[in-house]
Write an enzyme that holds these catalytic residues in place. Sequence first.
Site, short mmCIF file in Angstrom:
data_model
loop_
_atom_site.label_atom_id
_atom_site.label_comp_id
_atom_site.label_asym_id
_atom_site.label_seq_id
_atom_site.Cartn_x
_atom_site.Cartn_y
_atom_site.Cartn_z
N ARG A 208 0.76 -1.06 -0.02
CA ARG A 208 0.06 0.13 0.06
C ARG A 208 0.88 1.41 -0.04
O ARG A 208 0.54 2.14 -0.77
CB ARG A 208 -0.93 0.17 1.11
CG ARG A 208 -1.59 -0.97 1.63
CD ARG A 208 -2.78 -1.25 0.74
NE ARG A 208 -2.68 -1.71 -0.58
CZ ARG A 208 -2.43 -2.90 -0.94
NH1 ARG A 208 -2.15 -3.86 -0.02
NH2 ARG A 208 -2.24 -3.30 -2.09
N ILE B 167 -5.43 6.23 5.79
CA ILE B 167 -4.01 6.18 6.13
C ILE B 167 -3.29 6.92 4.87
O ILE B 167 -2.28 6.85 5.15
CB ILE B 167 -3.64 4.69 6.55
CG1 ILE B 167 -3.74 3.62 5.47
CG2 ILE B 167 -4.41 4.40 7.94
CD1 ILE B 167 -3.50 2.62 5.88
N HIS C 113 -6.90 7.13 12.22
CA HIS C 113 -6.45 5.88 12.20
C HIS C 113 -4.99 5.84 11.71
O HIS C 113 -4.44 4.68 11.25
CB HIS C 113 -7.41 5.08 11.09
CG HIS C 113 -8.80 5.05 11.61
ND1 HIS C 113 -9.71 4.54 10.76
CD2 HIS C 113 -9.31 4.99 12.74
CE1 HIS C 113 -10.87 4.34 11.48
NE2 HIS C 113 -10.63 4.68 12.81
N CYS D 177 7.40 2.36 16.74
CA CYS D 177 8.18 1.17 17.64
C CYS D 177 7.06 0.65 18.57
O CYS D 177 6.72 1.57 19.63
CB CYS D 177 9.27 1.63 18.29
SG CYS D 177 10.05 0.35 19.14
N GLY E 7 -17.50 9.29 1.82
CA GLY E 7 -17.29 8.15 1.54
C GLY E 7 -16.82 7.20 2.79
O GLY E 7 -15.94 6.36 2.67
P1 NAD Z 1 -15.05 1.59 4.04
O1 NAD Z 1 -14.25 0.86 3.05
O2 NAD Z 1 -15.60 0.65 5.30
O3 NAD Z 1 -16.48 2.19 3.17
C1 NAD Z 1 -15.93 2.93 2.16
C2 NAD Z 1 -17.41 3.65 1.93
O4 NAD Z 1 -17.11 4.56 0.61
C3 NAD Z 1 -18.54 2.92 1.29
O5 NAD Z 1 -19.86 3.06 1.94
C4 NAD Z 1 -18.51 2.96 -0.11
O6 NAD Z 1 -20.18 2.98 -0.55
C5 NAD Z 1 -18.13 4.25 -0.55
N1 NAD Z 1 -17.39 4.57 -1.61
C6 NAD Z 1 -16.78 3.51 -2.50
N2 NAD Z 1 -16.47 4.29 -3.74
C7 NAD Z 1 -16.85 5.61 -3.26
C8 NAD Z 1 -16.73 6.81 -4.51
N3 NAD Z 1 -16.21 6.69 -5.37
N4 NAD Z 1 -17.45 8.06 -3.68
C9 NAD Z 1 -18.10 8.10 -2.63
N5 NAD Z 1 -18.22 6.98 -1.59
C10 NAD Z 1 -17.42 5.74 -2.35
O7 NAD Z 1 -14.42 2.60 4.39
P2 NAD Z 1 -14.28 3.64 6.11
O8 NAD Z 1 -15.63 3.75 6.37
O9 NAD Z 1 -13.28 4.76 5.59
O10 NAD Z 1 -13.68 2.61 7.09
C11 NAD Z 1 -12.81 1.70 6.87
C12 NAD Z 1 -11.54 1.49 7.31
O11 NAD Z 1 -10.38 1.40 6.32
C13 NAD Z 1 -10.86 2.88 7.93
O12 NAD Z 1 -10.49 2.72 9.07
C14 NAD Z 1 -9.50 3.17 7.13
O13 NAD Z 1 -8.46 3.41 8.00
C15 NAD Z 1 -9.32 1.96 6.43
N6 NAD Z 1 -8.96 2.03 4.88
C16 NAD Z 1 -8.38 3.21 4.65
C17 NAD Z 1 -8.14 3.25 3.26
C18 NAD Z 1 -7.24 4.44 2.66
O14 NAD Z 1 -6.53 4.93 3.32
N7 NAD Z 1 -7.45 5.18 1.37
C19 NAD Z 1 -8.60 2.25 1.92
C20 NAD Z 1 -9.12 1.34 2.66
C21 NAD Z 1 -9.34 1.29 4.17
#
Ligand code: NAD
Length: 237
Positions: free
Chosen positions: A61, A97, A113, A121, A180
């Site tokens: 990642r 993240i 997060h 560490c 999102g």
């Molecule tokens: P989640 O993955 O649980 O949910 C993502 C949400 O975004 C869903 O409801 C989905 O319908 C929506 N979505 C998907 N594509 C979209 C778009 N193009 N436009 C608008 N909405 C869209 O994510 P969360 O609620 O953030 O929680 C999950 C955990 O995963 C967090 O704690 C996070 O730390 C971690 N995470 C982070 C990343 C990152 O840093 N980019 C990526 C994946 C997961």
Amino acid sequence: MSQQQRKSIVVLTGAGVSAESGISTFRALDGLWQNHRVAEIASPQGFAVNPSLVHRFYNGRRQQLVSGTVQPNRAHLALAELEARFRGKFWLVTQNIDDLHERAGSEKVIHMHGELLKKRCAHCGDIGMATQALKITDTCARCHRTGGIRPHVVWFGETPLRMGEIYDALKCCDLFIAIGTSGNVYPAAGFVDAAAAVGAHTVELNLEPSAVESAFAEKKYGPAGTLVPDFISRLEG
Ligand code: NAD
């Protein structure tokens, strides 16, 4: 309330804001994150059982971020522009993240997060930058012990960061926008209730209704790259 009258905005973003940049979201219907079970790669127990797998996962990642293959999208850019123009208090709380908000120009970002581009560490708590792959054999620059270097991210069962600051911001906001985020992961999923309790207008911008959709006063569904710039231009207009 017009934009001029607003004093304080809190925005919460989740994985969906980065989806159009090419970073996969988490809770796909199969409950997997990039083909791994969440418990394997996002829990302290998973790290204890197989630290090499966890490092490999986050190294992949992280490489995606540092290689420049992912870039901020229109949603990240619109939020940075809103922060730059808004005269009141503004907080951008993200569960993500990745560093795409910062790369878009956002300044007041709270990574509840943690951050992929940092390491910690587990022995002494020292936090440093991590732009390269981490290994289980890495030694801590501060305590010189080996085996404790891990990504500076919050895993399931761990306490999110900067919660005091976040609840202080929610207590005085008059607009709360969640973008999102699935509404499945607490405490972030409960922020809408904290904002509504102080009378803030609450808005959900997501691809589909979240698990806490009914708590929001206003909701709009579609891809963040379109929805967020449109919503912000109407807010400012
Ligand atoms: P989640 O993955 O649980 O949910 C993502 C949400 O975004 C869903 O409801 C989905 O319908 C929506 N979505 C998907 N594509 C979209 C778009 N193009 N436009 C608008 N909405 C869209 O994510 P969360 O609620 O953030 O929680 C999950 C955990 O995963 C967090 O704690 C996070 O730390 C971690 N995470 C982070 C990343 C990152 O840093 N980019 C990526 C994946 C997961």
